[in-house]
Design an enzyme around this catalytic site. Structure first.
Site, short mmCIF file in Angstrom:
data_model
loop_
_atom_site.label_atom_id
_atom_site.label_comp_id
_atom_site.label_asym_id
_atom_site.label_seq_id
_atom_site.Cartn_x
_atom_site.Cartn_y
_atom_site.Cartn_z
N HIS A 70 -15.07 24.70 29.11
CA HIS A 70 -16.52 24.79 28.92
C HIS A 70 -16.84 24.97 27.44
O HIS A 70 -16.00 25.42 26.66
CB HIS A 70 -17.09 25.95 29.74
CG HIS A 70 -17.06 25.70 31.22
ND1 HIS A 70 -17.58 26.57 32.14
CD2 HIS A 70 -16.59 24.64 31.92
CE1 HIS A 70 -17.43 26.06 33.35
NE2 HIS A 70 -16.83 24.89 33.24
N GLU A 72 -18.72 27.08 25.74
CA GLU A 72 -18.62 28.41 25.15
C GLU A 72 -17.17 28.87 25.01
O GLU A 72 -16.80 29.54 24.04
CB GLU A 72 -19.47 29.45 25.91
CG GLU A 72 -19.17 29.59 27.38
CD GLU A 72 -19.89 28.61 28.27
OE1 GLU A 72 -20.53 29.06 29.25
OE2 GLU A 72 -19.83 27.40 28.05
N CYS A 98 -21.18 30.29 33.12
CA CYS A 98 -20.62 30.57 34.44
C CYS A 98 -19.94 31.95 34.40
O CYS A 98 -19.80 32.55 33.34
CB CYS A 98 -19.61 29.50 34.83
SG CYS A 98 -18.07 29.56 33.86
#
Length: 143
Positions: A70, A72, A98
């Site tokens: 992801h 981040e 998430c």
């Protein structure tokens, strides 16, 4: 910093994150992240496959492959490999994190998360709030 000036910066950083997300090879969703500390961008990331892997995020059925990183996570890993520290920084991200990335955000010492769109599962946001991380959504990121 005055609130309206901070909002101006927040929107600008979110627009940068949005542009960064466009570099992703993922078809389902392109996500961009920027980590800012002392008004300086110290890291950036977008979702995608690990270094050395093919640049296809989805399998033949159109599902995202489990090993796609992801945005981040990529931004946090980039800071970890540098001389910088994310302690006390703000993460700007185009999609709310998430639950797995939320753990990384908190552990990296990031104190604020500003996001554009909400992810369908808000358990990551709930975790961050419980951990004392300031969470803010800005839906209109036009100047």
């Amino acid at each position: 910093m005055p609130k309206n000036k901070q909002l101006k910066y927040d929107k600008a950083y979110l627009r940068i994150a949005q542009e960064w997300g466009k570099l992703s090879y993922c078809k389902r969703r392109q996500v961009g992240a920027i980590i800012v500390k002392d008004r300086m961008i110290i890291s950036d990331g977008y979702n995608g496959t690990p270094t050395g892997f093919e640049n296809f995020c989805e399998d033949d059925e159109g599902y995202t492959k489990w090993y796609v990183l992801h945005a981040e996570a990529n931004a946090i890993l980039k800071v970890a490999a540098s001389t910088q520290s994310a302690k006390g920084a703000t993460l700007y991200i185009t999609l709310s994190p998430c639950k797995d990335c939320s753990k990384l955000i908190h552990q990296a010492g990031i104190v604020k998360v500003v996001y554009h769109q909400a992810y369908k599962d808000d358990s990551g946001l709930k975790f961050l709030e419980r951990a004392g991380v300031v969470v803010e959504q800005i839906e209109d990121i036009t100047a």
